[in-house]
Design a protein around this motif. Structure first.
Motif, PDB file in Angstrom:
ATOM      1  N   LEU A  31     -40.962  22.343  29.040  1.00  0.00           N
ATOM      2  CA  LEU A  31     -39.746  23.074  29.354  1.00  0.00           C
ATOM      3  C   LEU A  31     -40.133  24.468  29.826  1.00  0.00           C
ATOM      4  O   LEU A  31     -40.801  25.209  29.104  1.00  0.00           O
ATOM      5  CB  LEU A  31     -38.835  23.165  28.130  1.00  0.00           C
ATOM      6  N   PHE A  32     -39.736  24.814  31.036  1.00  0.00           N
ATOM      7  CA  PHE A  32     -39.964  26.146  31.580  1.00  0.00           C
ATOM      8  C   PHE A  32     -38.688  26.968  31.374  1.00  0.00           C
ATOM      9  O   PHE A  32     -37.634  26.611  31.906  1.00  0.00           O
ATOM     10  CB  PHE A  32     -40.275  26.084  33.075  1.00  0.00           C
ATOM     11  N   SER A 202     -43.878  18.176  39.198  1.00  0.00           N
ATOM     12  CA  SER A 202     -42.692  17.356  39.461  1.00  0.00           C
ATOM     13  C   SER A 202     -41.619  17.798  38.482  1.00  0.00           C
ATOM     14  O   SER A 202     -41.798  17.691  37.258  1.00  0.00           O
ATOM     15  CB  SER A 202     -43.015  15.871  39.282  1.00  0.00           C
ATOM     16  N   LEU A 203     -40.507  18.292  39.006  1.00  0.00           N
ATOM     17  CA  LEU A 203     -39.492  18.943  38.185  1.00  0.00           C
ATOM     18  C   LEU A 203     -38.172  18.183  38.199  1.00  0.00           C
ATOM     19  O   LEU A 203     -37.826  17.514  39.183  1.00  0.00           O
ATOM     20  CB  LEU A 203     -39.255  20.368  38.680  1.00  0.00           C
ATOM     21  N   THR A 207     -30.824  20.377  30.813  1.00  0.00           N
ATOM     22  CA  THR A 207     -29.909  21.151  29.991  1.00  0.00           C
ATOM     23  C   THR A 207     -30.671  21.576  28.740  1.00  0.00           C
ATOM     24  O   THR A 207     -31.364  20.760  28.119  1.00  0.00           O
ATOM     25  CB  THR A 207     -28.651  20.345  29.615  1.00  0.00           C
ATOM     26  N   ALA A 208     -30.568  22.852  28.399  1.00  0.00           N
ATOM     27  CA  ALA A 208     -31.353  23.376  27.280  1.00  0.00           C
ATOM     28  C   ALA A 208     -30.523  24.348  26.451  1.00  0.00           C
ATOM     29  O   ALA A 208     -29.816  25.192  27.004  1.00  0.00           O
ATOM     30  CB  ALA A 208     -32.616  24.072  27.797  1.00  0.00           C
ATOM     31  N   VAL A 230     -34.013  27.438  33.794  1.00  0.00           N
ATOM     32  CA  VAL A 230     -34.770  26.396  33.098  1.00  0.00           C
ATOM     33  C   VAL A 230     -35.150  25.261  34.054  1.00  0.00           C
ATOM     34  O   VAL A 230     -34.399  24.917  34.966  1.00  0.00           O
ATOM     35  CB  VAL A 230     -33.993  25.832  31.893  1.00  0.00           C
ATOM     36  N   HIS A 231     -36.328  24.700  33.819  1.00  0.00           N
ATOM     37  CA  HIS A 231     -36.814  23.535  34.547  1.00  0.00           C
ATOM     38  C   HIS A 231     -37.543  22.640  33.543  1.00  0.00           C
ATOM     39  O   HIS A 231     -37.994  23.102  32.485  1.00  0.00           O
ATOM     40  CB  HIS A 231     -37.774  23.927  35.667  1.00  0.00           C
ATOM     41  N   TYR A 232     -37.697  21.365  33.910  1.00  0.00           N
ATOM     42  CA  TYR A 232     -38.358  20.404  33.016  1.00  0.00           C
ATOM     43  C   TYR A 232     -39.336  19.553  33.823  1.00  0.00           C
ATOM     44  O   TYR A 232     -39.062  19.178  34.970  1.00  0.00           O
ATOM     45  CB  TYR A 232     -37.322  19.499  32.352  1.00  0.00           C
ATOM     46  N   SER A 233     -40.470  19.263  33.205  1.00  0.00           N
ATOM     47  CA  SER A 233     -41.423  18.320  33.789  1.00  0.00           C
ATOM     48  C   SER A 233     -41.863  17.326  32.725  1.00  0.00           C
ATOM     49  O   SER A 233     -42.179  17.716  31.591  1.00  0.00           O
ATOM     50  CB  SER A 233     -42.644  19.043  34.355  1.00  0.00           C
TER      51      SER A 233
END
Length: 251
Positions: A31-32, A202-203, A207-208, A230-233
């Protein structure tokens, strides 16, 4: 697998090191989390030898919780118990001699031997109790062990919104924040440089809910009060080079 990773380099700002890489890790459920921060505030916490990097005039601070697996030294088998861990990184973005990279304020991990070994290599690792729970969403809790009273804590719940993943577009904020392949750290009066390499991230949209985040309590509470980016990989295989001395800090 490693050869394919090394041959994928068009997304990099600069070439990979000529020396061989020495370690590989797989990073999972990354989680970025990023907040914009006034440059002058970060300047107080970043060594002056490093320039604060900015995007549209703004500096940024990031918190990255993730799971580490398949840790191995090149040419050696996995070491039982030490081939996986949980980690939370707190970082910002800097430049040195015109090259963009990362400066870490802290790296919390839940394996004491790894923490102590990384400290010997100049990285600011902290010993922490960390838990991850994966179900319909991911629950992540980090509590730093080094303070018995009011320990630094990070707690979040997050869930990717799609099973489709894509690379960040060059020139966008996401690409600027996430595609970083060099770090600097300082011990005493010596500046050290480290390099990593992997394929483009790869993103997925995510929802965080950030429930607690006192790992960045060296900044005032109001500094990161706005909703984060926010971003997720799901996963990333990384190759890591050893830290090396590149200069001295003048006082």
């Amino acid at each position: 697998m490693y050869k394919e990773i090394l041959q994928t380099t068009k997304h990099r700002e600069f070439p990979t090191p000529k020396l061989p890489w020495v370690m590989t890790q797989k990073w999972e459920h990354v989680l970025f989390i990023h907040w914009p921060v006034p440059k002058k505030i970060l300047r107080e916490h970043v060594p002056s030898i490093l320039d604060i990097d900015t995007y549209d005039g703004k500096a940024w601070i990031g918190v990255l919780p993730f799971e580490v697996s398949d840790v191995r030294i090149r040419g050696l088998p996995r070491i039982p118990f030490y081939n996986s861990l949980l980690e939370v990184n707190v970082r910002t973005y800097v430049k040195y001699n015109g090259i963009s990279g990362t400066y870490f304020f802290s790296l919390d991990a839940n394996k004491l031997a790894i923490v102590l070994g990384a400290r010997m290599l100049t990285l600011p690792y902290k010993n922490a109790a960390i838990k991850i729970k994966k179900s319909s969403h991911i629950e992540f809790l980090c509590k730093r062990r080094e303070l018995k009273i009011d320990p630094a804590i990070f707690q979040a719940s997050y869930k990717p919104l799609t099973k489709s993943y894509s690379n960040a577009i060059p020139g966008t904020l996401a690409h600027w924040l996430i595609e970083r392949y060099r770090l600097w750290t300082i011990k005493g009066k010596t500046l050290y440089q480290g390099d990593i390499h992997h394929k483009p991230w790869s993103l997925s949209p995510v929802t965080a809910e950030i429930k607690r985040h006192t790992l960045i309590n060296f900044l005032s509470e109001s500094t990161c009060s706005s909703p984060p980016v926010v971003h997720y990989s799901l996963a990333q295989r990384a190759l890591i080079w050893p830290l090396r001395k590149i200069g001295s800090i003048c006082t």
